[in-house]
Scaffold this active site. Sequence first.
Site, PDB file in Angstrom:
ATOM      1  N   ASN A 100       4.915  11.600  16.390  1.00 29.99           N
ATOM      2  CA  ASN A 100       5.047  11.641  14.927  1.00 29.99           C
ATOM      3  C   ASN A 100       5.104  13.096  14.529  1.00 29.99           C
ATOM      4  O   ASN A 100       4.398  13.905  15.132  1.00 29.99           O
ATOM      5  CB  ASN A 100       3.782  11.119  14.230  1.00 29.99           C
ATOM      6  CG  ASN A 100       3.678   9.635  14.258  1.00 29.99           C
ATOM      7  OD1 ASN A 100       4.544   8.958  14.781  1.00 29.99           O
ATOM      8  ND2 ASN A 100       2.599   9.139  13.687  1.00 29.99           N
ATOM      9  N   GLY A 101       5.831  13.385  13.454  1.00 32.20           N
ATOM     10  CA  GLY A 101       5.805  14.742  12.934  1.00 32.20           C
ATOM     11  C   GLY A 101       7.077  15.490  13.282  1.00 32.20           C
ATOM     12  O   GLY A 101       8.059  14.900  13.735  1.00 32.20           O
ATOM     13  N   GLU A 105       3.343   5.307 -14.476  1.00 36.13           N
ATOM     14  CA  GLU A 105       3.094   4.436 -13.326  1.00 36.13           C
ATOM     15  C   GLU A 105       3.993   3.192 -13.391  1.00 36.13           C
ATOM     16  O   GLU A 105       4.554   2.774 -12.379  1.00 36.13           O
ATOM     17  CB  GLU A 105       1.608   4.068 -13.285  1.00 36.13           C
ATOM     18  CG  GLU A 105       1.186   3.084 -12.211  1.00 36.13           C
ATOM     19  CD  GLU A 105       1.442   3.541 -10.769  1.00 36.13           C
ATOM     20  OE1 GLU A 105       1.745   4.721 -10.545  1.00 36.13           O
ATOM     21  OE2 GLU A 105       1.350   2.680  -9.871  1.00 36.13           O
ATOM     22  N   LYS A 118       6.742   2.263 -10.510  1.00 32.47           N
ATOM     23  CA  LYS A 118       6.764   0.982  -9.785  1.00 32.47           C
ATOM     24  C   LYS A 118       8.182   0.406  -9.810  1.00 32.47           C
ATOM     25  O   LYS A 118       8.682  -0.083  -8.802  1.00 32.47           O
ATOM     26  CB  LYS A 118       5.814  -0.053 -10.412  1.00 32.47           C
ATOM     27  CG  LYS A 118       4.351   0.145 -10.169  1.00 32.47           C
ATOM     28  CD  LYS A 118       3.868  -0.238  -8.782  1.00 32.47           C
ATOM     29  CE  LYS A 118       3.779   0.900  -7.838  1.00 32.47           C
ATOM     30  NZ  LYS A 118       2.962   1.996  -7.941  1.00 32.47           N
TER      31      LYS A 118
END
Length: 611
Positions: A100-101, A484, A488
Amino acid sequence: MCGIVGYVGDQPALDVVRQGLRRLEYRGYDSAGVAVLGPTELAIERRAGKLANLDAALADNSLPGTLGIGHTRWATHGAPTDRNAHPHTDCSGRLAIVHNGTIENFAELRDELEHRGHELTSDTDTEAVAHLIEEQYDATGADLAKAVRNVCNALEGSFVLVVAHQDQPDLVIGARRNLPLVVGLGDGENFLASDVTAFIAHTRRARALDQDQVVELRRGGVRVTDLDGNEISGEEFHVDWDTAAAEKAGYEYFMLKEIEEQPEAVKETIGGRLAPDGRLRLDELAISDEDIRGFHQAVIVACGSAYHSGMIGKYAIERWTRIPTQVEIASEFRYRDPVVDRDTLVIAISQSGETADTLEALRHARQQGAWVMAVTNTVGSSVARESDAAFYTRGGPEIAVASTKAVMTQIAAMYLVGLHLAQVRGTRDADEVRSHYRDLAEIPALIESTLTRMDGVRKLAREISTAERVLFLGRHVGYPMALEGALKLKELAYISAEGMPAGEIKHGPIALIEQGTPVVVLATRHALSPKLVTNVQEIKARGARTIVIATDGDESVTPYADHLIRVPDTKSLLSPLLTLVPMQVFAAEFAMARGLDVDQPRNLAKSVTVE
Ligand code: G6P
């Protein structure tokens, strides 16, 4: 982003690894692969696309063996193809690695490797690491742990590496820098994973690896060292989450289940905080009263939905404590050389506790001497471990990429933090703190009641699900919730959705309104209600289709609402905990009506571990 699993024990490794990868699916990925150490070879299978493609490839080949590693990849270097999927191998094919990374010096490392005669067959940075370990494995006389440590010292960037070798039938090596890696401690078996959900079906005992540590995982135990090989003792922690919490339990999507779990989640966050003497007690928040009295300012850093929770936190902290409070998007924070010092309280909010932007922001704050508090859902996460104190939201695992119960519990946690600061600084007397806490304690039942009223919201969302733009307006705490609600919808339905302060619309955005534009207005009762009613009239007059979220019994806005969504009455500062619900349901239903997967929206990752 990317999921990693490692296993050594006596169970069929393929089953354990695949199950683990499935639990990590929520992180977002575009290819997957496994390597299992069998009796004669280290067998690898990897496929672009979802785990179903990998499953199909494995249908006739069960890869026998009890040691395995697995990976879900979120492509960075090279397209999401079979060839670039992990695991990658060295020249001999005897070593397999998942990663990962991003390795920042990979181009130079690749060139050097090719120059030395290695043949690299993918476009990834990871493959270079496999070949570097190959060289070190030979140089160290087949000491795999030492080889990995030596290579880690030469890497720049962020990584979790998990490595297996055909000649090492009882050894999996894990290493980490800047990204999460957790060890699951079993009996005669041990696990490695990006997060605990991957192994909680097998063990609840865990240990998190720290920065620049390497773990040697064997059937009989684990050994952790730093990059120089010095053994490090570390603390084990117990994972409270159970397997059921990480399963859909009959719901079509995790998100729908997580929305329904909110009353319980908030109850967990706020429960049991009043001591017998009537004072609020946040025991885990190890800040001395003296420190709290000394803060001159507070700065909240967070990303995405957590940033919106931070905005509510600002309203609460300023109202109850009068401490000047700023909220800042974490990715912007450190790069503008912010003014923070020893008298600054920095609050880092992060569900996962692994968001790279938030982590970097808190590291910067600590370097400046600030006192850092984490508000996180994840015990043992990097944000928790790198802060001076951690306040856990206790929301349970959130699997859907779009955050629902995590935001809800973060907001509840911020109210508690605000009240605690007010109590210690004496800006609110004990009676007031108690009374606010009691209002908060009523919220779970009110969320429950709000959830029972959602049929109309679902019907409305389906009805207008062809709209290509939806606006969200609010004032005061309604403003962060407007942001928010819009986020969404963007995340789930891929349409243009914008949240803004209702008072601001006349300064520009009102030009967006045309006949039939849906506008959601958060109009729960508060001091600014008359002004909000005026704003609704303004947009209605210009043709907007108004969807108004209003408090039970409040008729002031009724004449201007094309659709009215009612929520129970509560103190206006606490209203976000109720207005969130219809917006979550609206966004989910809107996206489902468009045939979209609401758990794993395109392009998004649950835990964003790159800056
Ligand atoms: C990602 C997720 C968002 C989340 C944000 C912050 O962008 O898709 O849903 O709000 O990260 O995540 P955190 O784990 O730090 O709260």
